[in-house]
Scaffold this active site. Structure first.
Site, PDB file in Angstrom:
ATOM      1  CB  CYS A 135      -0.884  -0.020   1.246  1.00  0.00           C
ATOM      2  SG  CYS A 135      -1.703   1.542   1.576  1.00  0.00           S
ATOM      3  CB  CYS A 166      -5.272   6.259  -2.900  1.00  0.00           C
ATOM      4  SG  CYS A 166      -3.950   5.145  -3.307  1.00  0.00           S
ATOM      5  CB  CYS A 225      -3.431  -0.164  -4.985  1.00  0.00           C
ATOM      6  SG  CYS A 225      -4.587  -0.745  -3.711  1.00  0.00           S
ATOM      7  CE1 TYR A 232      -9.035   0.354  -0.903  1.00  0.00           C
ATOM      8  CE2 TYR A 232      -8.315  -1.892  -0.625  1.00  0.00           C
ATOM      9  CZ  TYR A 232      -8.546  -0.653  -0.093  1.00  0.00           C
ATOM     10  OH  TYR A 232      -8.268  -0.412   1.223  1.00  0.00           O
ATOM     11  CD  GLU A 292      -4.824  -1.103   2.889  1.00  0.00           C
ATOM     12  OE1 GLU A 292      -3.919  -1.574   2.186  1.00  0.00           O
ATOM     13  OE2 GLU A 292      -4.774   0.017   3.412  1.00  0.00           O
ATOM     14  CB  THR A 305      -3.978   4.054   4.904  1.00  0.00           C
ATOM     15  OG1 THR A 305      -4.766   2.897   5.146  1.00  0.00           O
ATOM     16  CG2 THR A 305      -2.934   3.743   3.861  1.00  0.00           C
ATOM     17  CD  GLU A 357      -3.030   0.355   7.237  1.00  0.00           C
ATOM     18  OE1 GLU A 357      -2.224  -0.528   7.584  1.00  0.00           O
ATOM     19  OE2 GLU A 357      -3.253   0.630   6.047  1.00  0.00           O
ATOM     20  CG  HIS A 385     -10.274   4.598  -0.603  1.00  0.00           C
ATOM     21  ND1 HIS A 385      -9.083   5.052  -1.120  1.00  0.00           N
ATOM     22  CD2 HIS A 385      -9.939   3.767   0.418  1.00  0.00           C
ATOM     23  CE1 HIS A 385      -8.080   4.533  -0.435  1.00  0.00           C
ATOM     24  NE2 HIS A 385      -8.572   3.740   0.505  1.00  0.00           N
TER      25      HIS A 385
HETATM   26 FE1  SF4 Z   1      -3.280   1.802  -0.007  1.00  0.00          FE
HETATM   27 FE2  SF4 Z   1      -4.581   0.830  -2.092  1.00  0.00          FE
HETATM   28 FE3  SF4 Z   1      -5.880   2.278  -0.213  1.00  0.00          FE
HETATM   29 FE4  SF4 Z   1      -4.142   3.410  -1.933  1.00  0.00          FE
HETATM   30  S1  SF4 Z   1      -6.106   2.413  -2.418  1.00  0.00           S
HETATM   31  S2  SF4 Z   1      -4.287   3.776   0.237  1.00  0.00           S
HETATM   32  S3  SF4 Z   1      -2.580   1.827  -2.114  1.00  0.00           S
HETATM   33  S4  SF4 Z   1      -4.921   0.271   0.015  1.00  0.00           S
HETATM   34 FE    FE Z   2      -6.969   1.386   2.058  1.00  0.00          FE
END
Ligand code: SF4
Ligand code: FE
Length: 481
Positions: free
Chosen positions: A100, A104, A298, A296, A446, A191, A257, A292
């Site tokens: 992570c 974001c 990510c 994801y 997560e 986060t 976190e 958000h």
């Molecule tokens: Fe982390 Fe993914 Fe959330 Fe961005 S979207 S803060 S990389 S978990």
């Molecule tokens: Fe997250």
């Protein structure tokens, strides 16, 4: 300086005066702490890649406010192309960091607030949108990392904020002054909190008239007086304190976190973006969550890393051509690319809000995140299947270096000829890290609970589906009047 370098970013963190606790002691310099540093380096990657000509198209964009080239993490989406590039940027960074990268949440909070402040102003003739844009300009010009903070501890979940035995279970206003307000409460699971220059607070759920004191959104410097951070533990976190790096798996990056506590913290009026407009709290949550859930993307990038590691581990021991291994790798890719479809789809079906901001398709963003609560677990299961038991029975790096047993370990853990044993061990530790260790926080738990737990998405899917239209289509074809 609209685009900081990674080094400038890390230096800027050193200048913050954060009150951080971990393992029962105050951490004086979080960015150089062995446990926290990999997470700061992951955020630093968002700065580094903005200077890379290969990635600048995804990582940077022209500000609609200043016309300057800015980091996309500080941008308000102006069209569908922006939304698409956001999804692609998430996958890129997930693949580059294997964890992570934390930045974001602030981007998603700014975008959601750019819509909601406009809507509140329309209804109540307030001036929140202009305030937010002033704040956004400051964030863009200084290329800041913002922690978007939504989740309250929530106490007894069956009770609304105003009925909680402890009113601080939800962050709320405790005093109104001429120059601003004073707030108390906490935000959980934050986060990247201690890698952030700013903290942008939002309410955590829909609220009623009696909850007006809890319907508050504001931004503060992360080191404002009265804010305390307590770091969360991660599985295998203390491996980062060991002399060798190999047992960490991901030897470069990580996430973090923290619980963020607000003990009577002053917020000036110009930093307030919602104050007692409880009727907009639910919509703000819905918008932030949708953005958000798109973020994801990510996990697709982290999935790329895990699939690559699984394939490499198979090649090291000479099983990569076995039909069941090939089939498992195809299945992992199928699941991972299905996730990619979701984050691309909700972006391409995006729409413009009255404020001008482009918003993702909320139904599809929820479907995407719901898949993220499941597929990374299956991809991890297959990766562990391919990796084999050595991933969890392998002795420590120090044993491999030991004068007494090191040579024996090297003999018995040797794989195919021509493959350095070291490579095999490193790749297995990476799979362990992603599916059981510090990075499993990001790739698994997560994926389950970040941006809302699975049930939150099911509620949204139930609400957003056009069921009447489906029934109409069925009845028409069946000849039902
Ligand atoms: Fe982390 Fe993914 Fe959330 Fe961005 S979207 S803060 S990389 S978990
Ligand atoms: Fe997250």
């Amino acid at each position: 300086m609209p685009l900081m370098t990674a080094e400038e970013y890390l230096d800027s963190l050193r200048k913050l005066n954060l009150k951080v606790y971990m393992f029962g002691r105050r951490v004086s310099n979080p960015v150089d702490d062995l446990i926290i540093r990999p997470s700061a380096l992951a955020v630093a990657k968002t700065y580094e890649l903005a200077h890379d000509p290969e990635h600048e198209d995804l990582m940077t964009v022209r500000s609609h406010l200043t016309g300057e080239k800015i980091n996309r993490f500080t941008h308000i989406h102006q069209n569908r192309e922006d939304l698409l590039k956001k999804s692609k940027m998430g996958r890129l960074l997930g693949r580059e960091t294997g964890c992570c990268f934390q930045r974001c949440v602030g981007m998603d909070a700014l975008n959601a607030l750019s819509i909601i402040t406009y809507d509140i102003d329309l209804k109540y003739a307030t001036k929140y949108n202009q305030r937010l844009l002033n704040y956004l300009r400051y964030v863009q010009i200084n290329d800041l990392t913002v922690d978007g903070a939504m989740t309250d501890p929530k106490g007894d979940r069956s009770l609304p904020p105003h009925k909680q035995p402890d009113p601080d279970a939800f962050l709320h206003v405790v005093e109104k002054r001429k120059e601003g307000i004073v707030v108390r409460g906490a935000k959980a699971h934050q986060t990247g909190a201690v890698n952030s220059h700013e903290i942008l607070v939002m309410p955590t759920q829909a609220m009623g008239p009696d909850d007006a004191d809890w319907a508050v959104s504001f931004a503060l410097p992360s080191d404002a007086e009265g804010i305390t951070y307590v770091m969360g533990r991660q599985s295998c976190d203390t491996r980062k304190l060991e002399p060798g790096k190999r047992d960490q798996g991901n030897i470069m990056f990580g996430g973090h976190e923290a619980l963020v506590i607000f003990e009577d913290v002053f917020v000036p009026w110009e930093r307030l973006f919602m104050y007692r407009e409880y009727d907009f709290a639910g919509r703000l949550v819905e918008l932030f969550a949708a953005y958000h859930r798109q973020s994801y993307a990510c996990k697709v990038g982290v999935g790329d890393v895990l699939i690559g590691a699984a394939q490499a581990s198979a090649e090291y021991i000479g099983v990569e051509k076995a039909s069941h291994i090939k089939d498992k790798i195809v299945e992992m890719n199928h699941l991972n690319e299905t996730l990619y479809c979701g984050c691309i789809a909700c972006a391409s079906e995006g729409h413009q809000e009255p404020s001008g901001t482009y918003c993702v398709d909320i139904l599809l963003a929820n479907v995407h995140k719901h898949n993220v609560t499941r597929f990374p677990y299956e991809i991890s299961r297959l990766a562990q299947d391919i990796a084999g038991g050595l991933m969890v029975t392998m002795p420590a790096e120090a044993d491999f270096s030991s004068g007494e047993v090191g040579h024996l370990l090297k003999k018995y853990f040797k794989a195919k000829d021509g493959i350095p044993m070291e490579n095999r061990l490193r790749i297995l530790r990476l799979i362990e890290n992603l599916t059981l260790g510090t990075a499993a926080v990001g790739y698994l738990t997560e994926s389950m609970h970040g941006a809302g737990s699975p049930q939150a998405q099911r509620i949204m899917i139930g609400r957003r589906i056009n069921m009447r239209e489906k029934i109409r289509a069925a009845k028409k074809l069946a000849g039902v009047e």
